[in-house]
Design an enzyme around this catalytic site. Structure first.
Site, PDB file in Angstrom:
ATOM      1  N   TYR A  86     -17.326 -40.096  19.813  1.00 46.48           N
ATOM      2  CA  TYR A  86     -18.776 -40.325  19.859  1.00 46.48           C
ATOM      3  C   TYR A  86     -19.495 -39.090  20.393  1.00 46.48           C
ATOM      4  CZ  TYR A  86     -23.285 -41.711  21.703  1.00 46.48           C
ATOM      5  OH  TYR A  86     -24.629 -41.751  22.002  1.00 46.48           O
TER       6      TYR A  86
ATOM      7  N   SER B 239     -27.399 -37.315  23.401  1.00 51.77           N
ATOM      8  CA  SER B 239     -26.722 -38.023  24.481  1.00 51.77           C
ATOM      9  C   SER B 239     -26.197 -37.051  25.533  1.00 51.77           C
ATOM     10  CB  SER B 239     -25.548 -38.835  23.908  1.00 51.77           C
ATOM     11  OG  SER B 239     -24.703 -39.298  24.923  1.00 51.77           O
TER      12      SER B 239
ATOM     13  N   LYS C  27     -22.288 -36.286  18.538  1.00 49.32           N
ATOM     14  CA  LYS C  27     -23.586 -35.849  19.047  1.00 49.32           C
ATOM     15  C   LYS C  27     -23.632 -34.324  19.177  1.00 49.32           C
ATOM     16  CE  LYS C  27     -25.682 -39.788  19.293  1.00 49.32           C
ATOM     17  NZ  LYS C  27     -26.812 -40.083  18.382  1.00 49.32           N
TER      18      LYS C  27
END
Length: 340
Positions: free
Chosen positions: A151, A126, A155
């Site tokens: 989040y 991402s 990643k």
């Protein structure tokens, strides 16, 4: 016909990638625990392809279940790993769940891949790994900074794990990290598209649900950012374009053309749009007037980020082809189909 295991293959990006894999001559196999997807996606895939795609209803964090899938299917040539929790805002509220699911499932998958001697992995990363960048657009060489959300940190951790694992003396797994920007839209058939469970976490489903009358209004989180109109800037890529990037990446791995054990590519359009630009473009594409209000900033949101897609174009020979207008028109067509 190479078998490609697709974790999270019933999800939004996963389902579109399964279709593109099959149409490109691969044999996709789905793994999904349906914690953030719906089984209707399988019917949509079948309707497009004219046949069922094998689906194993397991959790990627379950090593023994994974082993059984690899054993049952046999001769798996590669894996595309989508399965992860993905909402920035939710990750702020549930950080431990995000670390457990996103990081844990990757570790388990890599361990089982090494056991089963499966050597090719495309990992769903991402643009959040860049944090709040100093300069735009971001290239693959842009330094990663502290992520703005749990989040994003998952990643970053997953990318670190892939690199560290690749450095082990017994490693044979080659990985392509695809750093996504913001996927939107739906398949041209309107048989599959984004199916958020409960309240959407992404902008476009909120827009389409508001236009359809399912939601009273759209809240835009902040209009005081240092951007052209004060709203967040993102790089919006059509989901089928994004799916096609995975086909190119898989083939590069199978052809042994990767220059390193781990390669990284941005997958975006190379252009940023503000939230208000997306709203206005959607109104033009759909003919619908949106009821929207300005709310406070949302925790974890990066003010602006969009891709430099040069490396993908030059090395992968991959470029996006779908405009923002057409992407949003397909999202509205999908929403209309859901309402029938």
């Amino acid at each position: 016909m190479s078998k490609i295991l697709v974790t999270g293959g019933a999800g939004y990006i996963g389902s579109h990638t399964v279709v593109e894999l099959a149409q490109a001559g691969y044999e996709p196999i789905i793994i999904d625990n349906f914690s953030n997807s719906q089984e209707s996606a399988l019917a949509g895939i079948q309707a497009i392809l004219g046949r069922e795609v094998p689906c194993h209803r397991i959790d990627c964090g379950d090593a023994e279940a994974l082993r059984q899938v690899f054993k049952a299917e046999g001769n798996i040539a590669g894996v595309i790993h989508f399965a992860a929790f993905k909402a920035v805002g939710e990750s702020v509220q549930k950080p431990l769940a995000y670390f457990h699911n996103n990081v844990g499932s990757l570790i388990t998958l890599l361990q089982v891949m090494q056991e089963k001697k499966v050597e090719n992995l495309v990992f769903s990363s991402s643009c959040t790994v860049y944090g709040v960048p100093d300069h735009l657009p971001v290239t693959e060489a842009t330094p990663t900074k502290p992520a703005s959300s749990p989040y994003g940190r998952t990643k970053q951790m997953c990318e670190d794990i892939v690199h560290d694992a690749a450095g082990a003396p017994d490693n044979k797994v080659h990985t392509i990290l695809l750093r996504y920007f913001n996927p939107i839209g739906a398949h041209a058939s309107a048989k599959i598209g984004e199916l958020p469970l409960g309240v959407p976490n992404n902008l476009v489903p909120f827009i389409t649900q508001t236009a359809a009358g399912l939601r009273e209004k759209l809240t835009i989180f902040g209009n005081d950012y240092d951007t052209p109109d004060g709203t967040n800037v993102r790089d919006y890529i059509h989901v089928v374009d994004l799916a096609k990037a995975h086909i190119v990446a898989v083939q590069r791995l199978l052809d042994r053309k990767a220059s390193d054990a781990v390669e990284t590519f941005n997958v975006g359009t190379g252009h940023g749009n503000t939230v208000l630009e997306v709203v206005k473009t959607f109104e033009q594409a759909s003919g619908q007037k949106l009821n929207y209000v300005i709310g406070p900033r949302r925790p974890g949101d990066v003010p602006a980020i969009y891709a430099d897609a040069t490396k993908s174009a030059e090395v992968l020979d991959f470029k996006t082809t779908t405009s923002l207008f057409d992407s949003l028109a397909s999202a509205w067509k999908w929403q209309e189909t859901l309402g029938k």
